[in-house]
Design a protein around this motif. Structure first.
Motif, mmCIF file in Angstrom:
data_model
loop_
_atom_site.group_PDB
_atom_site.id
_atom_site.type_symbol
_atom_site.label_atom_id
_atom_site.label_comp_id
_atom_site.label_asym_id
_atom_site.label_seq_id
_atom_site.Cartn_x
_atom_site.Cartn_y
_atom_site.Cartn_z
ATOM 1 N N ALA A 167 0.855 -1.189 0.000
ATOM 2 C CA ALA A 167 0.000 0.000 0.000
ATOM 3 C C ALA A 167 0.887 1.234 0.000
ATOM 4 N N VAL A 168 0.523 2.238 -0.807
ATOM 5 C CA VAL A 168 1.333 3.447 -0.938
ATOM 6 C C VAL A 168 0.428 4.677 -0.939
ATOM 7 N N LYS A 169 0.996 5.814 -0.525
ATOM 8 C CA LYS A 169 0.307 7.103 -0.564
ATOM 9 C C LYS A 169 1.328 8.185 -0.834
ATOM 10 N N ARG A 170 1.047 9.042 -1.809
ATOM 11 C CA ARG A 170 1.968 10.110 -2.153
ATOM 12 C C ARG A 170 1.416 11.465 -1.713
ATOM 13 N N ARG A 171 2.326 12.399 -1.352
ATOM 14 C CA ARG A 171 1.924 13.737 -0.917
ATOM 15 C C ARG A 171 1.537 14.649 -2.077
ATOM 16 N N THR A 172 2.013 14.341 -3.259
ATOM 17 C CA THR A 172 1.759 15.175 -4.434
ATOM 18 C C THR A 172 1.088 14.335 -5.510
ATOM 19 N N PRO A 173 0.529 14.959 -6.570
ATOM 20 C CA PRO A 173 -0.118 14.179 -7.634
ATOM 21 C C PRO A 173 0.847 13.171 -8.244
ATOM 22 N N TRP A 174 0.305 12.035 -8.670
ATOM 23 C CA TRP A 174 1.142 10.954 -9.189
ATOM 24 C C TRP A 174 0.469 10.348 -10.414
ATOM 25 N N THR A 175 1.194 10.370 -11.501
ATOM 26 C CA THR A 175 0.739 9.691 -12.714
ATOM 27 C C THR A 175 1.436 8.343 -12.777
ATOM 28 N N VAL A 176 0.656 7.273 -12.630
ATOM 29 C CA VAL A 176 1.222 5.930 -12.610
ATOM 30 C C VAL A 176 0.171 4.952 -13.124
ATOM 31 N N GLY A 177 0.605 3.946 -13.844
ATOM 32 C CA GLY A 177 -0.324 2.957 -14.383
ATOM 33 C C GLY A 177 -1.345 3.546 -15.327
ATOM 34 N N GLY A 178 -0.992 4.652 -15.965
ATOM 35 C CA GLY A 178 -1.903 5.275 -16.915
ATOM 36 C C GLY A 178 -2.970 6.146 -16.285
ATOM 37 N N GLU A 179 -2.897 6.393 -14.981
ATOM 38 C CA GLU A 179 -3.880 7.235 -14.301
ATOM 39 C C GLU A 179 -3.181 8.346 -13.524
ATOM 40 N N ILE A 180 -3.900 9.447 -13.335
ATOM 41 C CA ILE A 180 -3.424 10.559 -12.510
ATOM 42 C C ILE A 180 -4.160 10.498 -11.172
ATOM 43 N N HIS A 181 -3.395 10.369 -10.096
ATOM 44 C CA HIS A 181 -3.975 10.261 -8.762
ATOM 45 C C HIS A 181 -3.669 11.524 -7.968
ATOM 46 N N PRO A 182 -4.665 12.127 -7.327
ATOM 47 C CA PRO A 182 -4.404 13.324 -6.522
ATOM 48 C C PRO A 182 -3.612 12.984 -5.274
ATOM 49 N N PRO A 183 -3.052 14.005 -4.605
ATOM 50 C CA PRO A 183 -2.324 13.764 -3.357
ATOM 51 C C PRO A 183 -3.191 13.026 -2.336
ATOM 52 N N ASP A 184 -2.538 12.205 -1.521
ATOM 53 C CA ASP A 184 -3.171 11.457 -0.427
ATOM 54 C C ASP A 184 -4.026 10.289 -0.895
ATOM 55 N N THR A 185 -3.991 9.967 -2.180
ATOM 56 C CA THR A 185 -4.683 8.767 -2.650
ATOM 57 C C THR A 185 -3.912 7.541 -2.177
ATOM 58 N N VAL A 186 -4.621 6.568 -1.600
ATOM 59 C CA VAL A 186 -3.995 5.317 -1.175
ATOM 60 C C VAL A 186 -4.217 4.284 -2.273
ATOM 61 N N LEU A 187 -3.120 3.661 -2.707
ATOM 62 C CA LEU A 187 -3.161 2.665 -3.774
ATOM 63 C C LEU A 187 -2.644 1.338 -3.250
ATOM 64 N N GLY A 188 -3.194 0.233 -3.765
ATOM 65 C CA GLY A 188 -2.763 -1.097 -3.351
ATOM 66 C C GLY A 188 -2.434 -1.971 -4.542
ATOM 67 N N ILE A 189 -1.513 -2.918 -4.331
ATOM 68 C CA ILE A 189 -1.093 -3.812 -5.406
ATOM 69 C C ILE A 189 -0.399 -5.022 -4.789
ATOM 70 N N SER A 190 -0.369 -6.124 -5.516
ATOM 71 C CA SER A 190 0.437 -7.274 -5.111
ATOM 72 C C SER A 190 1.906 -6.847 -5.058
ATOM 73 N N PHE A 191 2.567 -7.137 -3.942
ATOM 74 C CA PHE A 191 3.960 -6.717 -3.797
ATOM 75 C C PHE A 191 4.848 -7.423 -4.814
ATOM 76 N N ALA A 192 4.605 -8.696 -5.035
ATOM 77 C CA ALA A 192 5.414 -9.445 -6.005
ATOM 78 C C ALA A 192 5.246 -8.858 -7.402
ATOM 79 N N ALA A 193 3.997 -8.528 -7.764
ATOM 80 C CA ALA A 193 3.758 -7.939 -9.080
ATOM 81 C C ALA A 193 4.434 -6.577 -9.197
ATOM 82 N N PHE A 194 4.377 -5.805 -8.122
ATOM 83 C CA PHE A 194 5.019 -4.488 -8.131
ATOM 84 C C PHE A 194 6.520 -4.616 -8.368
#
Length: 691
Positions: free
Chosen positions: A280-307
């Motif tokens: 699980a990750v959360k960034r303080r600033t906007p983040w463009t990742v995986g083809g999406e733009i996420h605003p600050p403080d968005t919490v994202l989850g993913i399989s650690f092995a896949a990451f």
């Protein structure tokens, strides 16, 4: 002629630098004279009665013993009148549920301090995961952040002969295994950053000299700190390393006892946590990742092995709104817990990851008004069962402690005692408009009627993304509210009440806006007919010291008295004193002319000039505060006094970055401050309620 130095025009012409010598003979003579004068003025019979009343509250046998589980047992560190330094003790969950738990006393810190002739104060303990039969005890002298490390045997209840022992320094250690520690300590030649924290991680083997322990990870001295711990859920040996670049940026690696191998590939302003194969990750600033733009403080989850294999298709677990803010997130028992403030109301969600998605449950059964917190019962995440602890309270209702089993209703464990009479008091929430049009919320507790003369205690902080919420405050309740006074808690910018955006709005060059917010709350109390300026007593500590001294210099007409504690004040030299270099990300760099241009305006030590209508102020600190240097408080008091202002100073010899090393010292510090405030605003109520 009055000497106004230092000034904004000549910021480095400082005639009070000698007060930065913490143990200097001249400085200590000045401190002693100040303490005598302050106690002679405010240490009267009323102060003594208040001190004794608070000490009795802090020492009550029915206070909630806070617990944490290590293995099969619950551990607690307990202070009372008989054990002012404290007892480290353990019990079982079944016993803890009873009215009189049976405690196994492991260490009597008062007895140890007497035996060794040391001013020992408890810091923390790191027990050996799995067995929890050994611990690295971290003991402070006088409450300082620096601590001594000593290995302790829980079975024999004594220190291990020839065991791990390290002299006083900032930092700590984590168990790699029974015979090896990951040492993240500033002790030793070249081992400290400019902030005073650990610069390296060393592999320290039992029976060897820590000075010869090999360095397996290090950073540059101008970075903030490093540390390491063991991920015991992975196959084989897995060590994670963290390099704190500044207060809000870090880099994390995974590796083994030889050092880091793989960097976690996220931006440096990202919070990262993983557990049982999920990240699980959360960034303080906007983040463009995986083809999406996420605003600050968005919490994202993913399989650690896949990451780790390069996949970046995250699941969105939380997205903030204007007044819906994440306060924290953590793993326990295979689930991710989100702590949220929804327009300042507490909300807790539990997310369970799986191959087909993340299921979501909400913790119910806790009050949806007031203040609530949730945290893991287990100290070690890899040992967690998913059991949570929860606390709920409001300004008139003492805390209740709950056990929250996985996906089950909260179970009441303990209730804290009522420590003041709440009769006739009401809690209300309000908002005011700051100088730039921003809405600033605050909570008021006091009598329902408006007289225009209410003695108001106004509290604020406004920094580091820390939320200032209306907790149950036994000290304020007993010494202020119970006597007919009014308390106000202001949620100003710089805090975390409304996400990172709220923090950013009061950081660096915008720090002055958080001060405008606080002054706006004071003005709104007058506008609403609650009180008048001479009856407002404001308090703030640490970062709140900048706040309070800016009220002195920028808004003196709105306050009757100011209580400034363990404060940061001198913004020209702060990064050269103790841990100050670690706060440049919050405030700016005074050695950079562009940053000094805005820092100068909030450095009350330089802004203060003669001939202004400054209200009375008490500035109090601790000699053993090795986080915020006591020189800040000393120098500000000395300058104000030299210019003829009513400024008082108080500095106990111990206490660290706090109000005292034990309950009685805490009680003395607080009672002295409140006695000063009441006198300064001309409010001298009886010891009981006033009508």
């Amino acid at each position: 002629m009055i000497d106004p130095r230092p000034t904004i025009e000549a910021p480095d012409d400082d005639p009070y630098l000698w007060l930065e010598e913490v143990e200097g003979e001249r400085a200590l003579a000045w401190v002693e004279a100040q303490n005598v004068a302050t106690m002679a003025r405010f240490g009267d019979a009323g102060f003594e009665a208040d001190r004794d009343a608070l000490a009795a509250i802090y020492d009550r046998p029915d206070n909630i013993p806070l617990i944490a589980r290590r293995g099969a047992r619950l551990f607690n560190f307990w202070k009372d009148a008989e054990h002012p330094r404290g007892l480290w003790r353990a019990t079982t969950l079944d016993s803890y549920r009873t009215e009189a738990p049976e405690w196994d006393n492991l260490l009597d810190l008062d007895a140890l301090a007497t035996k060794e002739g040391e001013d020992w104060i408890w810091s923390e303990a790191a027990t050996l995961p799995g067995s929890h039969d050994r611990a690295i005890l971290m003991l402070s002298r006088g409450g300082a952040d620096a601590r001594v490390l000593r290995e302790f045997d829980l079975a024999s209840r004594d220190f291990v002969p020839g065991g791990f022992t390290l002299p006083e320094a900032k930092g700590g250690a984590a168990w790699l295994d029974h015979d090896n520690l990951l040492l993240s300590s500033a002790w030793g030649q070249g081992m400290a950053t400019h902030s005073g924290y650990a610069r390296a991680v060393r592999l320290w083997r039992r029976g060897t000299d820590p000075r010869a322990a090999p360095v397996i990870f290090e950073t540059d001295p101008d970075r903030m700190a490093v540390w390491a711990d063991v991920d015991r859920e992975s196959e084989g040996e897995c060590v994670w390393f963290a390099e704190r670049l500044g207060f809000f940026d870090q880099v994390v690696w995974i590796g083994d006892r030889s050092g880091p191998k793989t960097r976690i590939d996220v931006p440096t302003d990202t919070s990262v946590t993983w557990h049982r194969g999920w990240l699980a990750v959360k960034r303080r600033t906007p983040w463009t990742v995986g083809g999406e733009i996420h605003p600050p403080d968005t919490v994202l989850g993913i399989s650690f092995a896949a990451f780790l294999l390069g996949y970046r298709r995250f699941a969105k677990l939380f997205e903030p709104a204007e007044r819906r803010a994440l306060q924290g997130f953590f793993w326990t028992g295979g689930r991710l817990v989100l702590s949220v403030l929804d327009d300042l109301k507490p909300v807790f969600e539990v997310l369970t990851p799986g191959e087909t998605g993340w299921s979501r449950e909400r913790i119910t059964g806790l009050p949806d008004i007031g203040v609530a917190n949730v945290w893991p019962l287990d100290v070690r995440t890899e040992e967690s069962t998913g059991d949570l602890l929860a606390s709920a309270q409001d300004p008139l209702t003492p805390a209740s402690l709950f056990l929250v089993p996985p996906l089950a209703a909260p179970q009441l464990l303990k209730r804290a005692p009522q420590t003041f009479d709440p009769a006739g008091l009401v809690v209300t929430r309000h908002e005011t408009i700051s100088e730039d049009g921003t809405r600033i919320p605050y909570v008021q507790v006091g009598p329902a009627g408006k007289t225009g003369e209410a003695p108001v205690h106004l509290l604020g902080y406004g920094g580091f993304g820390i939320s200032q919420l209306p907790y149950y405050n036994p000290s304020l309740g007993k010494l202020w509210l119970e006597r007919g006074g009014t308390g106000v808690v202001a949620s100003i910018r710089g805090g975390g009440e409304f996400s990172t955006a709220w923090h950013e709005a009061g950081r660096r060059e915008k720090k002055r806006l958080s001060h405008d917010d606080f002054a706006a709350v004071a003005a709104d109390l007058m506008r609403r007919g609650v009180t008048r300026p001479q009856r407002i007593a404001a308090e703030g500590g640490s970062n709140g010291g900048i706040l309070i001294t800016n009220m002195l210099t920028r808004y003196p007409e709105r306050f009757g008295a100011l209580f400034c504690t363990i404060p940061l004040i001198d913004m020209r030299r702060y990064e050269k004193l103790h841990a100050g270099a670690s706060w440049i990300a919050e405030y700016g760099d005074p050695d950079d002319p562009a940053d000094w241009a805005f820092l100068a305006g909030i450095s009350a030590y330089h802004v203060a000039v003669p001939g202004r209508p400054y209200p009375p102020i008490l500035i109090a600190t601790s000699r053993r505060d090795d986080r915020v240097h006591p020189g800040h408080a000393r120098k500000m008091a000395a300058k104000l006094q030299a210019m003829g202002y009513e400024a008082y100073f108080y500095e106990p010899a111990a206490g660290g970055h706090g109000y005292g090393k034990d309950n009685r010292e805490r009680a003395s510090f607080t009672a002295l401050g409140y006695n000063f405030l009441r006198n300064a605003i001309g409010w001298l109520p009886d010891r009981g309620r006033t009508e």
